[in-house]
Write an enzyme that holds these catalytic residues in place. Sequence first.
Site, short mmCIF file in Angstrom:
data_model
loop_
_atom_site.label_atom_id
_atom_site.label_comp_id
_atom_site.label_asym_id
_atom_site.label_seq_id
_atom_site.Cartn_x
_atom_site.Cartn_y
_atom_site.Cartn_z
N ASP A 1 10.09 -4.32 11.84
CA ASP A 1 8.97 -5.19 11.44
C ASP A 1 8.77 -5.19 9.92
O ASP A 1 9.05 -4.19 9.26
CB ASP A 1 7.69 -4.69 12.15
CG ASP A 1 6.59 -5.74 12.13
OD1 ASP A 1 6.90 -6.92 11.86
OD2 ASP A 1 5.43 -5.38 12.36
N HIS B 1 14.13 -11.89 6.48
CA HIS B 1 14.99 -11.71 7.66
C HIS B 1 16.44 -11.51 7.21
O HIS B 1 17.14 -10.63 7.71
CB HIS B 1 14.90 -12.92 8.59
CG HIS B 1 13.55 -13.15 9.18
ND1 HIS B 1 12.80 -12.13 9.73
CD2 HIS B 1 12.79 -14.27 9.31
CE1 HIS B 1 11.65 -12.63 10.17
NE2 HIS B 1 11.62 -13.92 9.92
N LEU C 1 29.52 3.66 19.84
CA LEU C 1 28.08 3.37 19.90
C LEU C 1 27.78 2.19 20.83
O LEU C 1 28.42 1.14 20.75
CB LEU C 1 27.58 3.02 18.48
CG LEU C 1 26.12 2.58 18.37
CD1 LEU C 1 25.17 3.76 18.58
CD2 LEU C 1 25.84 1.93 17.00
C1 FPP Z 1 9.87 -8.86 12.24
O1 FPP Z 1 9.41 -9.15 10.96
C2 FPP Z 1 11.28 -9.17 12.36
C3 FPP Z 1 11.81 -10.14 13.16
C4 FPP Z 1 10.98 -10.99 14.05
C5 FPP Z 1 13.23 -10.43 13.19
C6 FPP Z 1 14.13 -9.26 12.93
C7 FPP Z 1 15.51 -9.75 12.87
C8 FPP Z 1 16.45 -9.36 11.98
C9 FPP Z 1 16.28 -8.32 10.95
C10 FPP Z 1 17.78 -9.98 12.08
C11 FPP Z 1 18.45 -9.40 13.28
C12 FPP Z 1 19.84 -9.71 13.28
C13 FPP Z 1 20.75 -8.94 13.90
C14 FPP Z 1 22.17 -9.34 13.83
C15 FPP Z 1 20.37 -7.73 14.63
P1 FPP Z 1 8.21 -10.15 10.81
O2 FPP Z 1 8.76 -11.51 10.62
O3 FPP Z 1 7.30 -10.03 11.99
O4 FPP Z 1 7.54 -9.62 9.51
P2 FPP Z 1 5.98 -9.61 9.17
O5 FPP Z 1 5.33 -8.68 10.15
O6 FPP Z 1 5.96 -9.06 7.78
O7 FPP Z 1 5.50 -11.02 9.27
#
Ligand code: FPP
Length: 249
Positions: free
Chosen positions: A27, A44, A138
Amino acid sequence: MNAIVHKNLGEIIDYSNIPSHVAIIMDGNGRWARKINKERFFGHNRGINSVKESIDVSIELGIETLTLFAFSMENWKRPKSEINALMTLLSSSIENELKSIIENNIKLNVIGDLDLVPKKTRDKLLNAIIKTKNNDGLNLNLAVSYGAKQELVRAIKIISHKVKKNIISEENIDEETINEHLYTENSKNVDLLIRTGGEFRVSNFLLWQISYAELNFQKVLWPDFKKYHFLNAIIDYQNRTRRFGKIHA
Ligand code: FPP
């Protein structure tokens, strides 16, 4: 964090007590991007580096299973532009990293309702699952279009259907029956759940599987999550006494 700090933390780790299954709620991408006046998607995108680093650390420590929360059921309610960007990021990351995933003997699995995922992304994920199915390093579970309550509803429906068809008898339903009908049927229960981004909640992630997990909440936003933070979570885990409801001897 520099290499010396890693080395020192590495020396503290008890390699005979590594959690088998680590799950991470990644997050804070949006906030990380906003802090530097960029679009949420920039966060992201940068989060992919932390995904790679977490996979490397998991391999280095000999963790059996790493489950990453990449896209929740609730994330479908985000603006279409962000959903599209995340789906494109998922498929391009899988495509770009597939060679390295195979070389590193990683077995990829996806947990969640893939029927809701756009075909292009779904096909990339399914292809990676097939290409890595014989790997025995893994176990990497990517939670995509995943919600724990939805997973339990799905399991109950499949089990009810099997009871109706006399494939399972009602008296024989036990915890193992539930385990076998979850997306995580091949994974052990979670030992350590890490959440970045400073929130103290589990957000509909692996509710059944985390029943005895140790919880580690960190303030660091996901794109800043490095080996140092992962090792700290492992050390924190190793300092807990896991009693599983029993009295410690
Ligand atoms: C939460 O941050 C994160 C997500 C909803 C997406 C996480 C995805 C990735 C890091 C890419 C994954 C890719 C692979 C290949 C595993 P948020 O958007 O809720 O952040 P905020 O709480 O600051 O708004």
